[in-house]
Scaffold this motif. Structure first.
Motif, PDB file in Angstrom:
ATOM      1  N   GLY A  92       0.459  -1.321   0.046  1.00  0.00           N
ATOM      2  CA  GLY A  92      -0.518  -0.165   0.292  1.00  0.00           C
ATOM      3  C   GLY A  92       0.954   1.458  -0.209  1.00  0.00           C
ATOM      4  N   THR A  93       2.788   0.838  -0.115  1.00  0.00           N
ATOM      5  CA  THR A  93       3.067   2.416   0.245  1.00  0.00           C
ATOM      6  C   THR A  93       3.195   2.576  -1.133  1.00  0.00           C
ATOM      7  OG1 THR A  93       5.728   0.754   0.441  1.00  0.00           O
ATOM      8  CG2 THR A  93       4.503   2.087   2.478  1.00  0.00           C
ATOM      9  N   TRP A 111      -3.146   2.989   6.176  1.00  0.00           N
ATOM     10  CA  TRP A 111      -4.691   2.376   6.841  1.00  0.00           C
ATOM     11  C   TRP A 111      -5.701   2.230   5.840  1.00  0.00           C
ATOM     12  CZ3 TRP A 111      -4.979  -0.815  11.539  1.00  0.00           C
ATOM     13  CH2 TRP A 111      -6.455  -0.639  11.735  1.00  0.00           C
ATOM     14  N   ASP A 112      -6.145   3.282   5.379  1.00  0.00           N
ATOM     15  CA  ASP A 112      -7.111   4.051   4.480  1.00  0.00           C
ATOM     16  C   ASP A 112      -6.818   2.934   3.087  1.00  0.00           C
ATOM     17  OD1 ASP A 112      -8.379   5.523   6.184  1.00  0.00           O
ATOM     18  OD2 ASP A 112      -7.880   7.191   5.312  1.00  0.00           O
ATOM     19  N   GLY A 139      -9.418  -3.779   0.754  1.00  0.00           N
ATOM     20  CA  GLY A 139     -10.147  -4.551   0.742  1.00  0.00           C
ATOM     21  C   GLY A 139      -9.870  -5.876   1.473  1.00  0.00           C
ATOM     22  N   TYR A 140      -8.472  -5.422   2.245  1.00  0.00           N
ATOM     23  CA  TYR A 140      -7.859  -6.693   3.112  1.00  0.00           C
ATOM     24  C   TYR A 140      -9.155  -6.754   4.408  1.00  0.00           C
ATOM     25  CZ  TYR A 140      -3.069  -6.058   0.877  1.00  0.00           C
ATOM     26  OH  TYR A 140      -2.166  -6.783  -0.234  1.00  0.00           O
ATOM     27  N   ILE A 175      -4.757  -5.720   7.802  1.00  0.00           N
ATOM     28  CA  ILE A 175      -3.927  -4.286   7.776  1.00  0.00           C
ATOM     29  C   ILE A 175      -3.665  -4.098   9.048  1.00  0.00           C
ATOM     30  CG2 ILE A 175      -5.613  -1.764   8.010  1.00  0.00           C
ATOM     31  CD1 ILE A 175      -8.514  -3.296   6.525  1.00  0.00           C
ATOM     32  N   GLN A 176      -4.050  -4.290  10.057  1.00  0.00           N
ATOM     33  CA  GLN A 176      -3.822  -4.571  10.987  1.00  0.00           C
ATOM     34  C   GLN A 176      -1.721  -4.377  11.223  1.00  0.00           C
ATOM     35  OE1 GLN A 176      -6.388  -6.431  14.344  1.00  0.00           O
ATOM     36  NE2 GLN A 176      -6.798  -5.289  14.927  1.00  0.00           N
ATOM     37  N   GLU A 177      -2.121  -5.595  11.376  1.00  0.00           N
ATOM     38  CA  GLU A 177      -0.242  -6.713  10.890  1.00  0.00           C
ATOM     39  C   GLU A 177       0.717  -5.645   9.791  1.00  0.00           C
ATOM     40  OE1 GLU A 177       1.671  -9.304  11.649  1.00  0.00           O
ATOM     41  OE2 GLU A 177       3.343 -10.340  10.253  1.00  0.00           O
ATOM     42  N   ASN A 178       0.068  -5.209   9.036  1.00  0.00           N
ATOM     43  CA  ASN A 178       0.955  -4.284   8.163  1.00  0.00           C
ATOM     44  C   ASN A 178       1.033  -2.756   8.390  1.00  0.00           C
ATOM     45  OD1 ASN A 178       1.723  -5.873   5.852  1.00  0.00           O
ATOM     46  ND2 ASN A 178      -1.158  -5.336   5.180  1.00  0.00           N
TER      47      ASN A 178
END
Ligand code: DAT
Length: 178
Positions: A17-18, A109-110, A116-117, A122-125
Motif C-alpha cells: 500500500g505504500t 490504513w485507508d 479490501g484487506y 491491515i493491522q499487521e501491515n
C-alpha cells in the motif's frame, strides 16, 4: 558490485500500500533506459512459484528457491524494477538502487481498507510500517549508500520521487560511460 549491466536493477520495496506499483509503473514510462517492471507478487502467482495459499492471511507462501531461479537471469541482464514488499531475499549483488517507500500509517490504513484487506492483515501491515520493518530489512541487507527512503503520500511525492530516480539513472549511465 554489478559490472556488465547496460541498465540498472532497481528494487522498489515498502509495506503493502505504500505505492510500489504506482511508482514502478511511472518509472518504467519515464526512465531514460528501458526498464521492465516486475511485480514480484504477480509473477509468483502467474508462474506458480508458491507452495500453498494461506487462507487466513490471504497470501501465498512463496517458494523462494524457485523465485530466485526465475529472477536470476533477469537480474544479471539488468534493466528491471523489482516491485515487492520485501527485499532481503534478493542477493546483494543484484541491486544497484533500493528504494524504500514510506507512508503515514493512517493514510496507509485507508489504502489497505479500500483494497479490501481483512482487518488482521491491515493491522499487521500498519504495525510493520510503524516499526519500519521493511526499512530495517533493506538497511541490513544492502550497502547504506544504495538504500533510499522516500515518502509516498500524494501525487507530488510520486512525481518528485520518480524524477529523483530518473536523475539517479542518468548519473548511473554517466558513470558507466567513463
Ligand atoms: P503497493 O504496490 O505498495 O502495494 P500501490 O502502488 O498499489 O501500492 O498503491 C496503493 C494505493 O495507494 C493505490 O490506490 C495508489 C495509492 N498511492 C500510493 N502511493 C501514492 C502516492 N504517492 N500518491 C498518490 N496515491 C498513491
Amino acid at each position: 558490485m554489478p559490472s556488465s549491466r547496460k541498465a540498472p536493477v532497481i528494487v522498489i520495496t515498502g509495506t503493502p500500500g505504500t505505492g510500489k506499483t504506482t511508482h514502478a509503473e511511472l518509472l518504467a514510462q519515464e526512465s531514460p533506459v528501458p526498464l521492465k517492471h516486475i511485480n514480484v507478487g504477480e509473477l509468483v502467482k502467474e508462474k506458480g512459484l508458491h507452495e500453498e495459499y494461506d487462507e487466513e492471511w490471504q497470501s501465498y507462501t512463496v517458494d523462494e528457491d524457485k523465485l530466485l531461479d526465475e529472477l536470476e537471469p533477469l537480474a544479471s541482464e539488468g534493466g528491471i524494477i523489482l516491485d515487492w514488499h520485501t527485499c532481503e531475499l534478493f542477493p546483494e549483488r543484484w541491486a544497484d538502487l533500493v528504494v524504500v517507500l514510506r507512508c503515514d500509517h493512517t493514510k496507509l490504513w485507508d489504502r489497505l481498507e479500500k483494497r479490501g484487506y481483512p482487518l488482521k492483515k491491515i493491522q499487521e501491515n500498519n504495525q510493520a510500517e510503524i516499526m519500519e520493518v521493511v526499512l530495517d530489512e533493506a538497511r541490513s541487507s544492502y550497502a547504506q549508500e544504495i538504500v533510499v527512503e522516500l515518502q509516498s503520500e500524494g501525487t507530488e511525492d510520486l512525481e518528485s520521487n520518480v524524477a529523483r530516480i530518473v536523475q539517479w539513472i542518468e548519473a548511473w549511465q554517466e558513470d558507466r560511460e567513463q
